[in-house]
Design an enzyme around this catalytic site. Structure first.
Site, PDB file in Angstrom:
ATOM      1  N   CYS A  54      -1.413   8.976   4.322  1.00  0.00           N
ATOM      2  CA  CYS A  54      -1.490   8.505   2.936  1.00  0.00           C
ATOM      3  C   CYS A  54      -2.801   8.916   2.287  1.00  0.00           C
ATOM      4  O   CYS A  54      -2.936   8.844   1.070  1.00  0.00           O
ATOM      5  CB  CYS A  54      -1.344   6.993   2.891  1.00  0.00           C
ATOM      6  SG  CYS A  54      -2.461   6.187   4.025  1.00  0.00           S
ATOM      7  N   GLU A  91       0.882  -1.170   0.000  1.00  0.00           N
ATOM      8  CA  GLU A  91       0.000   0.000   0.000  1.00  0.00           C
ATOM      9  C   GLU A  91       0.911   1.208   0.000  1.00  0.00           C
ATOM     10  O   GLU A  91       1.713   1.391   0.915  1.00  0.00           O
ATOM     11  CB  GLU A  91      -0.880   0.027   1.258  1.00  0.00           C
ATOM     12  CG  GLU A  91      -1.661  -1.236   1.501  1.00  0.00           C
ATOM     13  CD  GLU A  91      -2.790  -1.429   0.521  1.00  0.00           C
ATOM     14  OE1 GLU A  91      -3.292  -0.431  -0.014  1.00  0.00           O
ATOM     15  OE2 GLU A  91      -3.137  -2.589   0.265  1.00  0.00           O
TER      16      GLU A  91
HETATM   17  P1  NAP Z   1       9.253   4.222   3.223  1.00  0.00           P
HETATM   18  O1  NAP Z   1      10.375   5.162   3.185  1.00  0.00           O
HETATM   19  O2  NAP Z   1       8.820   3.627   1.939  1.00  0.00           O
HETATM   20  O3  NAP Z   1       9.684   3.100   4.260  1.00  0.00           O
HETATM   21  C1  NAP Z   1       8.860   1.971   4.569  1.00  0.00           C
HETATM   22  C2  NAP Z   1       9.731   0.741   4.800  1.00  0.00           C
HETATM   23  O4  NAP Z   1      10.196   0.259   3.545  1.00  0.00           O
HETATM   24  C3  NAP Z   1      10.986   0.997   5.632  1.00  0.00           C
HETATM   25  O5  NAP Z   1      11.180  -0.091   6.505  1.00  0.00           O
HETATM   26  C4  NAP Z   1      12.071   1.052   4.591  1.00  0.00           C
HETATM   27  O6  NAP Z   1      13.344   0.561   4.981  1.00  0.00           O
HETATM   28  C5  NAP Z   1      11.601   0.102   3.540  1.00  0.00           C
HETATM   29  N1  NAP Z   1      12.148   0.468   2.238  1.00  0.00           N
HETATM   30  C6  NAP Z   1      11.954   1.635   1.573  1.00  0.00           C
HETATM   31  N2  NAP Z   1      12.604   1.607   0.383  1.00  0.00           N
HETATM   32  C7  NAP Z   1      13.226   0.402   0.311  1.00  0.00           C
HETATM   33  C8  NAP Z   1      14.057  -0.228  -0.657  1.00  0.00           C
HETATM   34  N3  NAP Z   1      14.366   0.367  -1.800  1.00  0.00           N
HETATM   35  N4  NAP Z   1      14.520  -1.471  -0.383  1.00  0.00           N
HETATM   36  C9  NAP Z   1      14.201  -2.085   0.772  1.00  0.00           C
HETATM   37  N5  NAP Z   1      13.430  -1.541   1.725  1.00  0.00           N
HETATM   38  C10 NAP Z   1      12.936  -0.317   1.508  1.00  0.00           C
HETATM   39  O7  NAP Z   1       7.919   4.882   3.825  1.00  0.00           O
HETATM   40  P2  NAP Z   1       7.755   5.925   5.040  1.00  0.00           P
HETATM   41  O8  NAP Z   1       8.665   7.047   4.865  1.00  0.00           O
HETATM   42  O9  NAP Z   1       7.812   5.208   6.290  1.00  0.00           O
HETATM   43  O10 NAP Z   1       6.236   6.408   4.879  1.00  0.00           O
HETATM   44  C11 NAP Z   1       5.836   7.509   4.097  1.00  0.00           C
HETATM   45  C12 NAP Z   1       5.132   7.062   2.831  1.00  0.00           C
HETATM   46  O11 NAP Z   1       4.207   6.014   3.135  1.00  0.00           O
HETATM   47  C13 NAP Z   1       4.282   8.131   2.156  1.00  0.00           C
HETATM   48  O12 NAP Z   1       4.523   8.128   0.779  1.00  0.00           O
HETATM   49  C14 NAP Z   1       2.845   7.717   2.440  1.00  0.00           C
HETATM   50  O13 NAP Z   1       1.898   8.146   1.505  1.00  0.00           O
HETATM   51  C15 NAP Z   1       2.968   6.245   2.505  1.00  0.00           C
HETATM   52  N6  NAP Z   1       1.939   5.638   3.333  1.00  0.00           N
HETATM   53  C16 NAP Z   1       1.044   4.818   2.750  1.00  0.00           C
HETATM   54  C17 NAP Z   1       0.041   4.255   3.507  1.00  0.00           C
HETATM   55  C18 NAP Z   1      -0.961   3.364   2.863  1.00  0.00           C
HETATM   56  O14 NAP Z   1      -1.730   2.735   3.548  1.00  0.00           O
HETATM   57  N7  NAP Z   1      -1.001   3.242   1.580  1.00  0.00           N
HETATM   58  C19 NAP Z   1      -0.025   4.491   4.883  1.00  0.00           C
HETATM   59  C20 NAP Z   1       0.924   5.311   5.450  1.00  0.00           C
HETATM   60  C21 NAP Z   1       1.923   5.868   4.647  1.00  0.00           C
HETATM   61  P3  NAP Z   1      14.429   1.475   5.716  1.00  0.00           P
HETATM   62  O15 NAP Z   1      13.899   1.484   7.041  1.00  0.00           O
HETATM   63  O16 NAP Z   1      15.681   0.738   5.582  1.00  0.00           O
HETATM   64  O17 NAP Z   1      14.392   2.831   5.077  1.00  0.00           O
END
Ligand code: NAP
Length: 488
Positions: free
Chosen positions: A263, A226
């Site tokens: 989000c 998501e």
């Molecule tokens: P994020 O930066 O994507 O991080 C989420 C997890 O994914 C972290 O554990 C991160 O690891 C891992 N990750 C990210 N890129 C990766 C890669 N290339 N390879 C391996 N692991 C990777 O998200 P965030 O900053 O926590 O949250 C903000 C975003 O989430 C916003 O864009 C928001 O819209 C979205 N969001 C969506 C929802 C929904 O339900 N759709 C809900 C809340 C938030 P690391 O810890 O190592 O960085």
């Protein structure tokens, strides 16, 4: 580290061996116990989450209540058992030209699930969040890759869940937390042989990367990611004419809720160029100016916000209507921008999410342009219509567009705030998610962690209880095409 990650996955698979056969009642007991232990942590948990995120303590009282309510709801779903979709088609031995066999099917847990949580909800969408509880409710073991933005909160949650598991007679490793801030870890866990499915909440780039790692596996697995969304809001003429002040107030609250780090934040607002839209725009700017700015979750998110914001505001045709410009380390200023529909149509970079308290009004020259732009947006978690009955009668075509665009269609209310119910859909076409058939919030989230198995001509004693003749669990089943709870 790889040896450690490997041990975690080996253990998860070992515990899954027994846990997959737990009864729904046992899983309800576990989920209720986890909620109880999390609540017993009192303010210590809330304080830690608040310290690690710059969000107020009160917000975490609400987030924990939601998380625990969600846990108990999934416990009830597991115990009630109808989620397994038991279906029985009895045999017709004298059918001609061939006898018809007895066919029975139900959903069974898929295997160890790896969960990636987002940084903006350390409880509701992270270690103890919807992915974890729906997977446990289904009978899957869970390995969470902790988010580096809130390690102490994750550690407290990990201890609480493991303590609850042990109190309920299960090995602690029914749930495990892996703390690591390298992408290597996420890649390793996604590609591990024992991983049967992945749940991800976070950014588009992160979700897409995890999805791509899974595609490189020899054995394919589902990845339910998501990701971000701009949650377009439509302002239809009659509604705007009669309710502009109320809509402006509601949207200002929604844009700035949680410092815009939701989000479901309304990032795009579509209206038709007119004096009413101009009036609404001024009202929205005034409402935004009444809301103080706060610090963002962490430096990474703050830097992304400022970078994406600058690039948005520097784009040809984009006009800054309101910019809070409040000072302070990691303080995110709320920003309202406006762009004409013609510019928006010519510039796809304006379609992207700016994660933070930002929204952009697209001023369209007519209804044809508004619907065209709306229709051409990427897949969304939500879309909102501010409309009167008169507006809807005048534009019947909007219903079909809304349905093809988003997983949740909101009428005359803001998209932020996702209720956990049996009917909730928190999903949508890509890039909102990687699988638009499923939801990550609401009780149907459990369906991601199960696969159907059919037993043909199986002796009754060998069948899982859900499929046995006497219906020992008393669940609703579809028997020969009719839903019933009665025994065969
Ligand atoms: P994020 O930066 O994507 O991080 C989420 C997890 O994914 C972290 O554990 C991160 O690891 C891992 N990750 C990210 N890129 C990766 C890669 N290339 N390879 C391996 N692991 C990777 O998200 P965030 O900053 O926590 O949250 C903000 C975003 O989430 C916003 O864009 C928001 O819209 C979205 N969001 C969506 C929802 C929904 O339900 N759709 C809900 C809340 C938030 P690391 O810890 O190592 O960085």
């Amino acid at each position: 580290m790889e040896t450690h990650w490997d041990r975690v996955m080996q253990k998860s698979a070992e515990v899954f061996g027994d846990f997959q056969h737990s009864t729904g009642i046992q899983r309800k007991e576990l989920l209720y116990k986890i909620a109880e232990v999390l609540e017993s942590l009192g303010d210590a948990l809330l304080q830690t989450a608040a310290e690690e995120t710059n969000l107020p303590l009160a917000r975490f009282a609400g987030e924990r209540a939601r998380t625990c309510t969600q846990m108990r709801l999934f416990g009830d779903v597991a115990a009630e058992g109808s989620w397994t979709q038991a279906v029985i088609d009895t045999a017709i031995p004298d059918r001609k030209p061939m006898p018809k066999p007895d066919m029975r099917k139900m959903l069974v847990p898929i295997g160890p699930v790896v969960v990636f949580g987002a940084s903006n909800f350390p409880l509701a969408y992270a270690a103890p969040g919807g992915d974890t509880v729906s997977a446990l409710a289904a009978g899957c073991t869970v390995v969470v890759k902790g988010h580096p933005a809130h390690p102490r909160t994750s550690a407290l949650v990990n201890a609480a869940i493991q303590e609850a598991a042990v109190q309920c007679g299960w090995p602690a490793e029914v749930f495990q937390l892996v703390e690591d801030d390298s992408f290597e870890c996420g890649k390793y866990l996604t590609q591990h042989d024992h991983t049967a499915a992945v749940g991800f909440t976070g950014s588009l780039s992160g979700g897409r990367a995890i999805f791509d790692y899974a595609q490189q596996r020899e054995v394919p697995i589902p990845v339910f990611a998501e990701m971000g969304s701009t949650n377009p809001v439509l302002l239809l003429r009659d509604a705007l004419q009669h309710q502009a002040p109320a809509i402006a107030k509601a949207l200002a609250g929604s844009i700035t809720l949680g410092v815009g780090q939701f989000c479901t934040n309304p990032g795009i607002i579509l209206g038709i160029r007119s004096s009413i839209l101009d009036h609404f725009t001024s009202l929205l700017a005034i409402e935004l100016s009444l809301i103080p700015s706060f610090r963002m979750l962490h430096m990474g998110i703050y830097q992304q916000y400022t970078t994406k914001l600058s690039s948005m505001l520097d784009t040809n045709g984009v006009e800054t209507i309101y910019h809070a410009r409040q000072e302070g380390q990691m303080v995110a200023s709320a920003v309202l921008a406006r762009v004409d529909g013609d510019y928006f149509e010519k510039n796809p970079s304006l379609h992207h999410e700016v994660f933070g308290p930002f929204s952009m009004i697209i001023s369209c020259k007519n209804m044809a342009q508004l619907t065209r732009i709306w229709q051409q947006l990427h897949g969304q978690l939500t879309t909102t219509l501010y409309c009167s009955e008169k507006d809807l009668k005048a534009h019947p075509e909007l219903g079909g567009i809304a349905r093809s665009l988003a997983g949740r269609i909101v009428f005359n209310s803001v998209p932020t705030g996702v209720e956990v119910t049996h009917a909730t859909v928190h999903g949508g076409p890509y890039p909102a998610t990687t699988d638009s058939r499923f939801t990550s919030v609401g009780t149907d989230a459990i369906l991601r962690w199960a696969r159907p198995v059919c037993w043909q001509d199986c002796p009754d004693a060998w069948l899982p209880p859900a499929l046995q003749n006497v219906n020992p669990l008393g669940i609703q089943r579809k028997v020969n095409g009719e839903f019933t709870r009665t025994a065969l």
